[in-house]
Design a protein around this motif. Structure first.
Motif, PDB file in Angstrom:
ATOM      1  N   UNK A 117       0.486  -1.074   0.198  1.00 40.30           N
ATOM      2  CA  UNK A 117       0.388  -0.198  -0.084  1.00 40.30           C
ATOM      3  C   UNK A 117       1.096   1.442  -0.104  1.00 40.30           C
ATOM      4  N   UNK A 118       0.446   2.079  -0.823  1.00 39.99           N
ATOM      5  CA  UNK A 118       0.788   3.684  -0.726  1.00 39.99           C
ATOM      6  C   UNK A 118       1.143   3.908   0.723  1.00 39.99           C
ATOM      7  N   UNK A 119       1.734   5.567   0.892  1.00 43.27           N
ATOM      8  CA  UNK A 119       2.229   5.374   2.554  1.00 43.27           C
ATOM      9  C   UNK A 119       1.854   7.224   3.214  1.00 43.27           C
ATOM     10  N   UNK A 120       1.574   8.299   1.977  1.00 44.23           N
ATOM     11  CA  UNK A 120       1.900   9.722   2.741  1.00 44.23           C
ATOM     12  C   UNK A 120       0.613   9.734   3.150  1.00 44.23           C
ATOM     13  N   UNK A 121      -0.070   9.582   3.645  1.00 40.65           N
ATOM     14  CA  UNK A 121      -1.780   9.922   4.831  1.00 40.65           C
ATOM     15  C   UNK A 121      -0.988   8.919   6.362  1.00 40.65           C
ATOM     16  N   UNK A 122      -0.458   8.473   6.312  1.00 38.45           N
ATOM     17  CA  UNK A 122      -0.379   7.490   7.373  1.00 38.45           C
ATOM     18  C   UNK A 122       0.404   8.558   8.534  1.00 38.45           C
ATOM     19  N   UNK A 123      -0.373   8.351   9.406  1.00 39.18           N
ATOM     20  CA  UNK A 123       0.250   8.931  10.484  1.00 39.18           C
ATOM     21  C   UNK A 123       0.366   8.715  11.490  1.00 39.18           C
ATOM     22  N   UNK A 124       1.286   8.759  12.903  1.00 34.16           N
ATOM     23  CA  UNK A 124       1.936   8.512  13.735  1.00 34.16           C
ATOM     24  C   UNK A 124       1.483   6.954  14.618  1.00 34.16           C
ATOM     25  N   UNK A 125       0.064   7.108  14.478  1.00 32.49           N
ATOM     26  CA  UNK A 125      -1.276   6.428  15.332  1.00 32.49           C
ATOM     27  C   UNK A 125      -2.224   5.987  14.592  1.00 32.49           C
ATOM     28  N   UNK A 126      -2.022   5.792  13.000  1.00 32.96           N
ATOM     29  CA  UNK A 126      -3.153   5.544  12.387  1.00 32.96           C
ATOM     30  C   UNK A 126      -3.267   4.748  10.649  1.00 32.96           C
ATOM     31  N   UNK A 127      -3.844   4.909  10.581  1.00 37.69           N
ATOM     32  CA  UNK A 127      -3.602   4.295   9.020  1.00 37.69           C
ATOM     33  C   UNK A 127      -5.532   5.427   8.591  1.00 37.69           C
ATOM     34  N   UNK A 128      -5.127   5.623   7.259  1.00 34.56           N
ATOM     35  CA  UNK A 128      -5.291   6.944   6.453  1.00 34.56           C
ATOM     36  C   UNK A 128      -5.206   6.486   4.961  1.00 34.56           C
ATOM     37  N   UNK A 129      -6.199   7.355   4.923  1.00 32.28           N
ATOM     38  CA  UNK A 129      -6.964   7.457   3.145  1.00 32.28           C
ATOM     39  C   UNK A 129      -5.911   6.473   1.830  1.00 32.28           C
ATOM     40  N   UNK A 130      -5.939   4.918   2.674  1.00 27.87           N
ATOM     41  CA  UNK A 130      -5.555   3.369   1.748  1.00 27.87           C
ATOM     42  C   UNK A 130      -4.045   4.169   2.577  1.00 27.87           C
ATOM     43  N   UNK A 131      -3.568   4.260   3.267  1.00 26.22           N
ATOM     44  CA  UNK A 131      -1.945   3.923   3.059  1.00 26.22           C
ATOM     45  C   UNK A 131      -1.653   3.618   5.042  1.00 26.22           C
ATOM     46  N   UNK A 132      -1.284   2.556   5.156  1.00 29.95           N
ATOM     47  CA  UNK A 132      -0.843   2.008   6.304  1.00 29.95           C
ATOM     48  C   UNK A 132       0.239   2.596   7.003  1.00 29.95           C
ATOM     49  N   UNK A 133       1.908   2.554   6.350  1.00 34.45           N
ATOM     50  CA  UNK A 133       2.983   2.582   7.085  1.00 34.45           C
ATOM     51  C   UNK A 133       2.888   3.605   6.145  1.00 34.45           C
TER      52      UNK A 133
END
Ligand SMILES: [Zn+2]
Length: 301
Positions: A117-133
């Protein structure tokens, strides 16, 4: 430029065919890689020590447990997982770790991490917007750990990379430059958030090639030159393309080529190697053409 692609079939196993961020994207993206005969290198999973500089241990454990015990499911309304997702996400971040190592050794001048999966929306504490790490953030920390003094991240995905901006908001060694549709998902990325090492260039729907050519030939190049980084990382999201079904930035093939050329020429000007990592891009044929444009530009750069 001596260029390589980092890729693993595990990235195809994280999949939901009815979702725009599905495995076919990467199959289309990889077609030009084969035709242009770029070297393809397999990655390993990211080291835990590196990953926990970007994500909390609680969140990493949540991801591991969800994929093992609750799969399939959703981390947020947009972000699905299945039993392969954890391996894919750890390997996507690992591709960025390996990419930085390959650049640091001098073996290659440019690497493209063709990951999901892509990454740039992933926050320190959560997955977001198709992104996990957050893959590009992992690459930035790895580069600093290998001796880079300054790392420049350029993010041309149509969406703002909230997770990346937040990861380095108080880290002046990492510059974050982003062009993105605004106002738009995820809601961040206004000029009010800019500081000495964060430069958001929010763009209206329909902006088109002329705006992108101006921003990348002037604003981006000036920021890159004055920061003078040791390495340039690229959040390469091809949903800026006019054929993308989720966005409206109205950039043609020619506009994408102009953006990639400015990134490559800018990195050459400051003498920095380049690591690209795949973010968005949801029209399959446009994504394939953008892949070809990117690799043609790298090989002739
Ligand atoms: Zn995007």
């Amino acid at each position: 430029m001596r260029s390589a692609v980092i890729y693993s079939d595990i990235f195809l196993k994280h999949d939901l065919p009815t979702h725009p961020e599905n495995a076919l994207r990467l199959k289309y993206f990889m077609e030009p890689v084969g035709e242009l005969q770029l070297p393809v290198i397999p990655p390993k999973q990211v080291s835990y020590e590196l990953l926990k500089t970007i994500h909390s241990e609680n969140y990493i454990q949540d991801v591991l447990i969800a994929c093992r015990e609750n799969a399939p499911g959703f981390f947020d309304p947009d972000t699905y997982y299945n039993s392969y997702t954890c391996n894919a996400a750890l390997t996507a971040a690992g591709a960025c770790e390996l990419g930085v190592e390959l650049l640091s050794s001098g073996e290659f001048e440019a690497v493209f991490c063709a990951v999901r999966p892509p990454g740039h929306h992933a926050e320190r504490d959560r997955a977001m917007g198709f992104c996990i790490f957050n893959n590009v953030a992992v690459a930035a920390v790895k580069a600093l750990s290998l001796g880079a003094k300054r790392v420049f991240i350029v993010d041309f995905d149509a969406h703002h990379g909230n997770g990346t901006q937040h990861a380095f908001y108080s880290t002046p060694e990492v510059f974050y430059f982003s062009t993105h549709q605004f106002p738009f998902y995820p809601g961040t990325g206004s000029e009010r958030e800019n500081n000495s090492h964060v430069l958001n260039v929010p763009l209206r729907e329909g902006s088109g090639d002329s705006t992108f050519k101006r921003v990348y030939s002037i604003t981006f190049r000036e920021a890159l030159r004055s920061f003078s980084p040791d390495v340039v990382l690229v959040s390469a999201g091809y949903d800026l393309h006019r054929d993308d079904p989720l966005t409206g930035l109205n950039v043609t093939d020619e506009g994408v080529r102009a953006v990639v050329e400015q990134v490559v020429e800018g990195a050459k000007e400051v003498g920095a190697p380049l690591l690209f990592t795949l973010e968005g891009g949801y029209n399959l044929n446009a994504l394939k053409r953008c892949s070809r444009i990117t690799f043609e530009t790298l090989l002739s750069g």
